[in-house]
Design a protein around this motif. Structure first.
Motif, PDB file in Angstrom:
ATOM      1  N   LYS A   1       0.825  -1.208   0.000  1.00 17.80           N
ATOM      2  CA  LYS A   1       0.000   0.000   0.000  1.00 17.80           C
ATOM      3  C   LYS A   1       0.859   1.258   0.000  1.00 17.80           C
ATOM      4  CE  LYS A   1      -4.175  -1.949   2.083  1.00 17.80           C
ATOM      5  NZ  LYS A   1      -5.127  -1.899   3.233  1.00 17.80           N
ATOM      6  N   ALA A   2       1.986   1.197   0.721  1.00 14.40           N
ATOM      7  CA  ALA A   2       2.904   2.338   0.719  1.00 14.40           C
ATOM      8  C   ALA A   2       3.510   2.542  -0.666  1.00 14.40           C
ATOM      9  CB  ALA A   2       3.998   2.118   1.761  1.00 14.40           C
ATOM     10  N   LEU A   3       3.917   1.453  -1.298  1.00 14.71           N
ATOM     11  CA  LEU A   3       4.469   1.549  -2.654  1.00 14.71           C
ATOM     12  C   LEU A   3       3.437   2.106  -3.631  1.00 14.71           C
ATOM     13  CD1 LEU A   3       6.344  -1.884  -2.734  1.00 14.71           C
ATOM     14  CD2 LEU A   3       7.434   0.348  -2.948  1.00 14.71           C
ATOM     15  N   LEU A   4       2.187   1.673  -3.463  1.00 12.61           N
ATOM     16  CA  LEU A   4       1.124   2.149  -4.354  1.00 12.61           C
ATOM     17  C   LEU A   4       0.888   3.641  -4.162  1.00 12.61           C
ATOM     18  CD1 LEU A   4      -0.769   0.922  -6.464  1.00 12.61           C
ATOM     19  CD2 LEU A   4      -2.482   0.626  -4.663  1.00 12.61           C
TER      20      LEU A   4
ATOM     21  N   ASP B   1      -0.044 -13.586  -3.767  1.00 11.31           N
ATOM     22  CA  ASP B   1      -1.241 -13.034  -3.149  1.00 11.31           C
ATOM     23  C   ASP B   1      -1.890 -12.042  -4.128  1.00 11.31           C
ATOM     24  OD1 ASP B   1      -3.139 -11.732  -1.586  1.00 11.31           O
ATOM     25  OD2 ASP B   1      -1.873 -11.706   0.198  1.00 11.31           O
ATOM     26  N   PRO B   2      -3.139 -12.269  -4.517  1.00  7.97           N
ATOM     27  CA  PRO B   2      -3.781 -11.345  -5.461  1.00  7.97           C
ATOM     28  C   PRO B   2      -3.955  -9.938  -4.916  1.00  7.97           C
ATOM     29  CG  PRO B   2      -5.372 -12.922  -4.562  1.00  7.97           C
ATOM     30  CD  PRO B   2      -4.015 -13.377  -4.136  1.00  7.97           C
ATOM     31  N   LEU B   3      -3.839  -9.778  -3.579  1.00  2.78           N
ATOM     32  CA  LEU B   3      -3.931  -8.445  -2.990  1.00  2.78           C
ATOM     33  C   LEU B   3      -2.628  -7.659  -3.110  1.00  2.78           C
ATOM     34  CD1 LEU B   3      -5.934  -9.263   0.278  1.00  2.78           C
ATOM     35  CD2 LEU B   3      -6.805  -8.329  -1.883  1.00  2.78           C
ATOM     36  N   ILE B   4      -1.563  -8.336  -3.620  1.00  2.87           N
ATOM     37  CA  ILE B   4      -0.260  -7.682  -3.780  1.00  2.87           C
ATOM     38  C   ILE B   4       0.213  -7.900  -5.229  1.00  2.87           C
ATOM     39  CG2 ILE B   4       2.063  -7.415  -2.801  1.00  2.87           C
ATOM     40  CD1 ILE B   4       1.128  -8.881  -0.335  1.00  2.87           C
ATOM     41  N   PRO B   5      -0.394  -7.227  -6.187  1.00  4.60           N
ATOM     42  CA  PRO B   5      -0.081  -7.456  -7.601  1.00  4.60           C
ATOM     43  C   PRO B   5       1.170  -6.735  -8.088  1.00  4.60           C
ATOM     44  CG  PRO B   5      -1.824  -5.847  -7.431  1.00  4.60           C
ATOM     45  CD  PRO B   5      -1.527  -6.270  -6.018  1.00  4.60           C
ATOM     46  N   LEU B   6       2.296  -7.032  -7.434  1.00  3.32           N
ATOM     47  CA  LEU B   6       3.570  -6.450  -7.847  1.00  3.32           C
ATOM     48  C   LEU B   6       4.206  -7.264  -8.962  1.00  3.32           C
ATOM     49  CD1 LEU B   6       5.057  -5.801  -4.282  1.00  3.32           C
ATOM     50  CD2 LEU B   6       4.292  -4.032  -5.884  1.00  3.32           C
TER      51      LEU B   6
END
Length: 414
Positions: A315-318, A371-376
């Motif tokens: 979230k911070a990266l986003l 994890d689909p919540l972390i699409p990096l």
């Protein structure tokens, strides 16, 4: 006038290698430093976690016995990595009053402290070693380095949990900018693979419990991640002004372009789930580097493999990179090394420097189902970073809400 600060030496002793180069090669090869612990105390105390990422090369194999006996393991690792880094920098012929030390640890001489407590209880006060205090104090590593590699400008220690050694690098940058030294030895160390920290971290549900498959226990971004792996070791970078490095004909790995430190002021262990302060640290490092978010070509993430922490960092990266984030290769190297706490930032800084130097992003192992919540865009095999100027950031976040980020730029010789 802002000075250009460059990296001229690196050294490390880690769970995947006894030197910086060995660690880098093992990282590229996808090796894991996590193994079952072969200590009597694992069974003695019935520890719920029976594995860790212990240093691959033991300090007693490297140091002279007289040094080994007078240093806590945390200082042993620090001295080994610092000497390697200094030699790698060409053992600069510098007046000691122009050499500084910015070193760090998250916990310090824990083995010495707890061994002395056991001695006091079992054998009485007369049997407590007179070197106990000098061995357990958190600044012991910085002191040992400053005496081994004469460093009389200053020898400073910061303690900010898992952000410690990244913070040490930001301090070194500022001290070189201020002219307090021409050369700074900077880094961090940790040696707490001991039954008490393992029991304590396990009690707070922070550690992975994959006792049946240790080598895959650290799995950042994987949907089945269940905690971090405790690691140990140290890493050191030799930093100096570009002017000083060029004058002595030094080999330059990369430029330390900037760094920043912020605080969550949120919770003593949990990260701010919105990542606002972590995002400010990234933006602060880029601002000091005179760079924009569009310049970032690689990220070495903190990525501890905890269910909550990995998402908070995403979230911070986003917040920082927005729509640009999916196009930036991200490496999570704790998958291979485990989490070295106060030493982890310096080790990951070295991996970031070498990624720029070799123009190759290192892989993240153990990622089987992201994890689909972390699409990096997670790097899972070594990946070429391409031509032209490169800029990368390395993130470190610690208990207490400490955030530290450094930015490195590929060095283009003139």
């Amino acid at each position: 006038m802002t000075k250009k600060i460059v990296v001229t030496g690196i050294g490390a002793t880690s769970p995947i290698g006894g030197t910086a180069q060995e660690s880098w090669e093992a990282l590229l090869a996808g090796e894991s430093g996590t193994r079952s612990m072969e200590h009597d105390w694992v069974e003695q105390y019935g520890l719920p976690v029976t594995f860790a990422a212990e240093a691959k090369v033991r300090p007693e194999e490297v140091l002279e016995r007289v040094e080994y006996k007078r240093l806590d393991p945390s200082s042993q690792f620090a001295l080994i990595s610092a000497r390697e880094a200094w030699a790698d920098a060409g053992s600069p012929d510098v007046d000691p009053i122009r050499v500084g030390v910015d070193y760090s640890t998250g916990i310090g001489g824990l083995w010495t402290l707890l061994d002395a407590w056991d001695t006091l209880k079992e054998k009485g006060p007369r049997r407590v070693l007179p070197m106990t205090i000098p061995m357990l104090m958190p600044n012991a590593a910085a002191a040992a380095i400053s005496m081994s590699i004469p460093s009389r400008a200053y020898a400073r220690t910061d303690v900010s949990a898992c952000a410690s050694s990244t913070e040490a690098l930001t301090n070194a940058y500022e001290h070189l900018q201020k002219g307090l030294a021409d050369v700074v030895i900077a880094g961090g160390t940790e040696a707490v693979v001991h039954p008490l920290p393992i029991a304590a971290f396990a009690s707070m549900q922070a550690l992975s419990k994959r006792n049946d498959d240790p080598s895959t226990a650290s799995r950042p971004y994987d949907i089945s991640r269940d905690g971090f792996v405790l690691g140990e070791g140290a890493a050191t970078l030799v930093l100096e002004t570009e002017e000083h490095a060029l004058a002595r004909g030094a080999r330059i790995y990369a430029e330390l372009a900037g760094g920043a430190v912020t605080s969550d002021s949120f919770h003593i262990t949990a990260p701010d789930p919105e990542g606002s302060a972590a995002a400010r640290a990234m933006l602060g490092a880029l601002e000091q580097a005179g760079a924009s978010i569009e310049d970032v070509r690689h990220i070495n993430a903190h990525a501890t493999s905890t269910p909550v922490g990995d998402i908070a960092e995403y979230k911070a990266l986003l917040r920082v990179f927005g729509d640009l984030l999916p196009g930036i290769p991200v490496s999570a190297t704790k998958a291979a090394t485990g989490h070295l706490l106060g030493g982890t930032g310096a080790l990951e800084a070295i991996f970031t420097v070498l990624a720029l130097y070799h123009r190759t992003a290192p892989p993240t192992i153990n990622l089987t189902e992201q994890d689909p919540l972390i699409p990096l865009d997670v790097v899972t095999t070594p990946r070429a970073l391409g031509d032209g100027p490169l800029l990368a950031i390395s993130n470190s976040f610690g208990f207490g809400g400490h955030n530290a980020v450094v930015a490195f730029r590929s060095y283009e010789s003139h």
